[in-house]
Design an enzyme around this catalytic site. Structure first.
Site: not given
Ligand SMILES: [Zn+2]
Length: 354
Positions: A109, A124, A153-155, A174, A176, A237
């Site tokens: 996000n 999201t 987004t929930s993040e 953010h 990965h 994460h």
């Protein structure tokens, strides 16, 4: 028949948050409408062409928007050309994250702070590689959504917590990235004094403890680290970065971090001792960093404290200066090599477990 546009038509258009560019090209502006648009020029963000003589004219989006502003004003601001450009920047960064495989599925996000209390962010359940400007959401610092047809987004709570704790944070990213995330999974802080790029643009990268993604607790644990660090690994994460410059700058930190972790990983497989550069060399890099206005908690530390890599190489401290090679003054680090081997073995063992 050509449409005649009056001042009232333009006011209504702006009130509805619509772009003045949506006026028909051949529309006839009344003299007062033309004056009205010209008065707004300079502080405006909507660019239209006066069809009678081809000169550019502009209409303004509302200024000084806060969460207390009217819904119409917030909507108009959200749709103005300056904000549209930032939405495009978010989509562009999303595409680059996806192309480099730093995000998977709907992961990752991005957020940009556009006023003291309002933030653009990604929705999201949308791949970051295929977002459109109209997908972008508008929230306050508590995560309440004001605009955008898709759910935020929930993040975002983590991004907002960073922005609350670090007033200089204009944008956050953010994702990965696999090699950086591997360090976060192994709970191994990337070593220092190996490649200049990361020292100048990032610095040391700490690891925040794991918490469920999207929870306020996760955000707080990351935010605890952002006064000293612009890039943080999130245990089990991924990684998150913030920038005081732009969203692209926050994204660059992800490229630098991932390239660094990948290189250290590959180097650790080559069978030769890894070298670090000296603390004096790091001092030189920190000076460059200062001239670029990038803070680093290591600025002002004693040389012997700079490349000790205590976390990464337990037992190595200021009292045990690193050996210097004859030719280039960089240091051969047998200890580092040993620890790399230990880490490699540890990770391989963990991966082998069901
Ligand atoms: Zn994530």
């Amino acid at each position: 028949m050509r449409q005649v546009i009056s001042v009232r038509d333009i006011e209504e258009l702006i009130r509805r948050g619509e772009n003045v560019r949506s006026l028909p090209d051949d529309a006839l502006l009344t003299p007062s409408a033309r004056d009205f648009l010209r008065d707004l020029e300079g502080n405006g963000v909507y660019k239209v062409t006066d069809s009678s003589n081809g000169t550019p004219i502009a209409a303004a989006a509302p200024k000084n928007i806060t969460t207390k502003s009217s819904k119409a004003d917030i909507d108009a601001f959200f749709r103005c050309a300056d904000i549209h450009k930032l939405k495009e920047e978010i989509c562009d960064v999303g595409k680059r994250l996806w192309q480099r495989a730093y995000v998977d599925g709907n992961g990752g996000n991005i957020a940009i702070r556009v006023s003291d209390e309002l933030v653009l962010c990604t929705p999201t359940l949308v791949s970051k590689g295929f977002m459109k400007p109209e997908d972008i959401c508008f929230v306050d610092l508590e995560g309440n959504q004001f605009c955008g047809p898709k759910k935020r987004t929930s993040e975002i709570l983590m991004h907002l917590e960073i922005m609350k704790r670090q007033p200089r944070a204009k944008a956050t990213v953010h994702c990965h990235p696999p090699h950086a995330t591997a360090f976060a999974v192994a709970q191994v802080e990337p070593p220092t004094c190996m490649i200049p790029e990361i020292e100048v643009f990032i610095g040391k990268v700490p690891i925040a403890p794991y918490r469920t993604p999207g929870t306020p607790e996760m955000g707080k644990l990351v935010a605890d680290l952002v006064d000293q660090h612009n890039t943080v690994l999130m245990g089990n994460h991924g990684a998150v970065s913030w920038s005081h410059v732009s969203v692209e700058d926050a994204y660059f930190k992800m490229e630098i971090l991932e390239a660094y972790c990948r290189t250290v990983w590959v180097a650790s497989q080559l069978g030769a001792p890894l070298k670090t550069f000296s603390a004096q060399h790091l001092q030189d890099l920190l000076k460059i960093k200062q001239t670029l206005g990038i803070p680093d908690p290591r600025i002002g530390l004693k040389e012997c404290e700079l490349c000790d890599n205590n976390e990464w190489r337990p037992g190595v401290s200021c009292a045990a200066p690193l050996p210097v090679t004859r030719e280039d003054s960089s240091t051969v680090d047998g200890e580092a090599e040993k620890v790399v081997q230990q880490i490699t073995t540890m990770i391989m063992e963990r991966m082998a477990k069901p």
